[in-house]
Scaffold this motif. Sequence first.
Motif, PDB file in Angstrom:
ATOM      1  N   GLN A  39       0.866  -0.931   0.131  1.00 54.72           N
ATOM      2  CA  GLN A  39       0.264  -0.056  -0.026  1.00 54.72           C
ATOM      3  C   GLN A  39       0.922   1.320   0.089  1.00 54.72           C
ATOM      4  OE1 GLN A  39      -3.310   0.209  -0.249  1.00 54.72           O
ATOM      5  NE2 GLN A  39      -3.268  -1.863  -0.748  1.00 54.72           N
ATOM      6  N   LYS A  40       2.016   1.106   0.636  1.00 51.81           N
ATOM      7  CA  LYS A  40       2.763   2.352   0.857  1.00 51.81           C
ATOM      8  C   LYS A  40       3.638   2.465  -0.705  1.00 51.81           C
ATOM      9  CE  LYS A  40       6.635   4.111   3.800  1.00 51.81           C
ATOM     10  NZ  LYS A  40       7.398   3.834   4.829  1.00 51.81           N
ATOM     11  N   GLU A  41       3.878   1.419  -1.189  1.00 51.51           N
ATOM     12  CA  GLU A  41       4.590   1.589  -2.391  1.00 51.51           C
ATOM     13  C   GLU A  41       3.663   2.242  -3.329  1.00 51.51           C
ATOM     14  OE1 GLU A  41       5.920  -2.229  -3.279  1.00 51.51           O
ATOM     15  OE2 GLU A  41       7.861  -2.026  -1.985  1.00 51.51           O
ATOM     16  N   LEU A  42       2.346   1.697  -3.522  1.00 52.42           N
ATOM     17  CA  LEU A  42       1.303   2.062  -4.404  1.00 52.42           C
ATOM     18  C   LEU A  42       1.179   3.544  -4.223  1.00 52.42           C
ATOM     19  CD1 LEU A  42      -1.148  -0.715  -4.320  1.00 52.42           C
ATOM     20  CD2 LEU A  42       0.434  -0.227  -6.235  1.00 52.42           C
ATOM     21  N   ALA A  43       0.904   4.138  -2.987  1.00 54.66           N
ATOM     22  CA  ALA A  43       0.900   5.513  -2.810  1.00 54.66           C
ATOM     23  C   ALA A  43       2.054   6.280  -3.248  1.00 54.66           C
ATOM     24  CB  ALA A  43       0.439   5.689  -1.280  1.00 54.66           C
TER      25      ALA A  43
ATOM     26  N   GLU B 264       3.713   9.755 -10.152  1.00 54.01           N
ATOM     27  CA  GLU B 264       2.952  10.050 -11.407  1.00 54.01           C
ATOM     28  C   GLU B 264       2.370  11.384 -11.331  1.00 54.01           C
ATOM     29  OE1 GLU B 264       2.962   8.215 -14.382  1.00 54.01           O
ATOM     30  OE2 GLU B 264       4.542   6.774 -13.352  1.00 54.01           O
ATOM     31  N   LEU B 265       1.787  11.646 -10.313  1.00 54.29           N
ATOM     32  CA  LEU B 265       0.955  13.104 -10.268  1.00 54.29           C
ATOM     33  C   LEU B 265       1.726  14.159 -10.381  1.00 54.29           C
ATOM     34  CD1 LEU B 265      -1.629  12.500  -7.572  1.00 54.29           C
ATOM     35  CD2 LEU B 265      -2.010  12.754  -9.764  1.00 54.29           C
ATOM     36  N   LYS B 266       3.124  14.082  -9.734  1.00 55.36           N
ATOM     37  CA  LYS B 266       4.136  14.979  -9.767  1.00 55.36           C
ATOM     38  C   LYS B 266       4.455  15.243 -11.249  1.00 55.36           C
ATOM     39  CE  LYS B 266       8.440  16.664  -7.660  1.00 55.36           C
ATOM     40  NZ  LYS B 266       9.316  16.134  -6.389  1.00 55.36           N
TER      41      LYS B 266
END
Length: 53
Positions: free
Chosen positions: A12-16, A22-24
């Motif tokens: 979950q931490k890796e996905l976040a 990607e957003l950046k």
Amino acid sequence: MARSNYKSNKRQKELAKKEKKELKKQRKMDKKAEKVENPQDNGPEIVEDPESI
């Protein structure tokens, strides 16, 4: 005592982290595209008058 699910938490931490990255990257691309479309004035332009020569 219950054990925490380490692999699930790590995933979950890796996905976040991946989503944030990607957003950046997308924001940078949008900003770069906007700069190309609408260039701002970078200072006074020196235009020589052909008659003054």
